[in-house]
Design a protein around this motif. Sequence first.
Motif, short mmCIF file in Angstrom:
data_model
loop_
_atom_site.label_atom_id
_atom_site.label_comp_id
_atom_site.label_asym_id
_atom_site.label_seq_id
_atom_site.Cartn_x
_atom_site.Cartn_y
_atom_site.Cartn_z
N ILE A 74 7.43 13.47 -5.74
CA ILE A 74 6.49 12.28 -5.69
C ILE A 74 6.62 11.49 -4.41
CG2 ILE A 74 6.81 10.05 -6.97
CD1 ILE A 74 7.73 11.77 -9.62
N ASN A 75 7.96 11.38 -3.95
CA ASN A 75 8.14 10.71 -2.66
C ASN A 75 7.36 11.04 -1.47
OD1 ASN A 75 10.15 8.81 -3.71
ND2 ASN A 75 11.83 10.01 -3.15
N SER A 76 7.06 12.44 -1.32
CA SER A 76 6.23 13.00 -0.27
C SER A 76 4.74 12.32 -0.30
CB SER A 76 6.25 14.45 -0.45
OG SER A 76 5.45 14.92 -1.39
N LYS A 77 4.38 11.95 -1.52
CA LYS A 77 3.10 11.33 -1.56
C LYS A 77 2.87 9.91 -1.17
CE LYS A 77 1.73 14.79 -5.19
NZ LYS A 77 1.23 14.80 -6.47
N ILE A 78 4.05 9.40 -0.77
CA ILE A 78 4.09 7.91 -0.42
C ILE A 78 4.20 7.72 0.99
CG2 ILE A 78 5.22 5.78 -0.76
CD1 ILE A 78 6.52 6.91 -3.43
N PRO A 79 2.98 7.44 1.76
CA PRO A 79 2.96 7.74 3.10
C PRO A 79 3.88 6.66 3.95
CG PRO A 79 0.88 7.29 2.12
CD PRO A 79 1.83 7.00 1.05
N GLU A 86 7.64 5.79 4.63
CA GLU A 86 9.03 5.77 4.30
C GLU A 86 9.30 6.90 3.33
OE1 GLU A 86 11.35 2.29 4.07
OE2 GLU A 86 10.32 1.26 5.39
N ASN A 87 8.11 7.47 2.83
CA ASN A 87 8.51 8.45 1.64
C ASN A 87 9.33 8.13 0.66
OD1 ASN A 87 8.05 10.76 4.53
ND2 ASN A 87 6.38 10.56 2.83
N ARG A 88 9.11 7.06 0.05
CA ARG A 88 10.09 6.52 -0.90
C ARG A 88 9.26 5.40 -1.99
NH1 ARG A 88 11.46 1.25 -0.55
NH2 ARG A 88 11.16 0.23 1.61
N MET A 89 9.84 5.41 -3.07
CA MET A 89 9.42 4.65 -4.15
C MET A 89 9.66 3.01 -3.39
SD MET A 89 10.08 6.20 -7.82
CE MET A 89 9.74 7.89 -8.12
N THR A 90 8.68 2.30 -4.24
CA THR A 90 8.78 0.86 -4.00
C THR A 90 10.19 0.07 -4.96
OG1 THR A 90 6.40 0.61 -3.90
CG2 THR A 90 7.57 -1.37 -4.22
N THR A 91 10.64 -0.72 -4.48
CA THR A 91 12.15 -1.24 -5.24
C THR A 91 11.38 -2.41 -5.99
OG1 THR A 91 12.75 -2.58 -3.74
CG2 THR A 91 13.38 -0.50 -3.52
N THR A 92 12.28 -2.68 -7.14
CA THR A 92 11.81 -3.84 -7.89
C THR A 92 11.96 -5.21 -7.19
OG1 THR A 92 13.91 -3.80 -9.00
CG2 THR A 92 12.32 -2.83 -9.98
N VAL A 122 1.50 -3.28 -3.15
CA VAL A 122 2.69 -3.18 -2.83
C VAL A 122 3.27 -1.85 -3.20
CG1 VAL A 122 5.06 -4.13 -2.84
CG2 VAL A 122 3.12 -5.58 -3.29
N ASP A 123 2.83 -0.85 -2.33
CA ASP A 123 2.91 0.51 -2.96
C ASP A 123 3.17 1.50 -1.67
OD1 ASP A 123 0.63 0.60 -1.49
OD2 ASP A 123 -0.66 1.25 -3.00
N GLY A 124 3.62 1.17 -0.42
CA GLY A 124 3.78 2.08 0.41
C GLY A 124 2.60 2.87 1.09
N GLY A 125 1.33 2.17 0.83
CA GLY A 125 0.28 2.72 1.14
C GLY A 125 -0.18 4.13 0.41
N TYR A 126 0.30 3.98 -0.77
CA TYR A 126 -0.37 5.09 -1.82
C TYR A 126 -1.53 5.20 -1.88
CZ TYR A 126 0.21 8.06 -5.75
OH TYR A 126 -0.07 9.43 -6.63
N VAL A 127 -2.33 3.86 -2.20
CA VAL A 127 -3.76 4.02 -2.46
C VAL A 127 -4.52 4.10 -1.42
CG1 VAL A 127 -5.67 2.74 -3.44
CG2 VAL A 127 -3.27 3.03 -4.81
N HIS A 128 -4.39 3.57 -0.13
CA HIS A 128 -5.15 3.44 0.70
C HIS A 128 -5.02 4.16 1.97
CE1 HIS A 128 -5.98 -0.66 -1.26
NE2 HIS A 128 -7.32 -0.08 -1.22
N LEU A 129 -3.47 4.73 2.17
CA LEU A 129 -3.55 5.60 3.37
C LEU A 129 -3.61 7.11 2.89
CD1 LEU A 129 -0.53 3.79 5.07
CD2 LEU A 129 -2.85 3.69 5.49
N ASP A 130 -3.84 7.96 3.95
CA ASP A 130 -3.82 9.54 3.63
C ASP A 130 -2.32 9.93 3.10
OD1 ASP A 130 -6.27 9.73 4.32
OD2 ASP A 130 -5.88 10.32 6.25
N LYS A 131 -2.16 10.73 2.45
CA LYS A 131 -1.00 11.14 1.83
C LYS A 131 -0.50 12.59 2.39
CE LYS A 131 -1.74 8.86 -2.54
NZ LYS A 131 -3.18 8.58 -2.15
N VAL A 132 -1.37 13.04 3.61
CA VAL A 132 -1.16 14.36 4.23
C VAL A 132 0.17 14.11 5.04
CG1 VAL A 132 -1.79 15.89 5.82
CG2 VAL A 132 -3.55 14.76 4.54
#
Length: 258
Positions: free
Chosen positions: A210-215, A217-223, A248-258
């Motif tokens: 899951i973390n690898s797909k977040i462009p 810092e490769n980590r989840m967003t915090t509360t 507020v998603d570490g670029g998950y939606v708009h950045l490439d996940k490669v």
Amino acid sequence: MDLELKGKVVIVTGGASGIGKGITDALLEEGAIPCILDRDAEAINSYIEGLGLQKEKVITANVELTDETSCHKAIKDIVKDTGRIDALVNNAGTNDGVGLEHGSISQFYKSLDNNVGHYYLMAKICLPFLKLSKGSIVNIVSKIHSTGQGGTSGYAAANGARVSLTEDWAQELKKYQISVYGVSVAECWTPQYKDWISKNDSPHKVLQKINSKIPLENRMTTTVELADMTLFLLSNKSGISSGHVIFVDGGYVHLDKV
């Protein structure tokens, strides 16, 4: 930064746990008066017990958000107590897995009621008071409105509606100087998410994937990060903007996940 939220009365649905708790915590730190509306009485009690001396600074109501009468009563009681409402954070909801292939129309309607119906209801009930305070609304939204997921038609449709309501309300309410925003969440580390991860055969590997797909810092967003953005949008520091959905998603939606 002083967000000038001291003394502001802010309704937070689902505010006793997860993302909602993060927002409630942040409001307390800013000196605001958070008002938790939550169906989970146990979560409310646990949260209040953990506050210690600060518990007097939070207003709570154990409310089923799909029950219109209960919601009206809760808001009436809050206004009687405080005399005002300055902001609404629509946050409560759950990914209930009501899909197309294995779901039913009644389950689909129930999912919409559970995940977006109360967004409209709470905004409707709070509107007269938000007009007086020239307040703000923030709708918490899941990434699923942009990405889809598969097997969760109800939740996807509800989140698409949350985005559309954000844009439509910003148009409708601009004449009252009420600002409306959405905060879009992708993968956020909450107790609920942690519990789900732990039930997998290889929790560490699942989390890594899951973390690898977040462009970023490769980590989840915090509360905390979600709360910080939400409070900024609730404050006058957000300026004259309105109608935006902030990711507020570490670029998950708009950045490439490669």
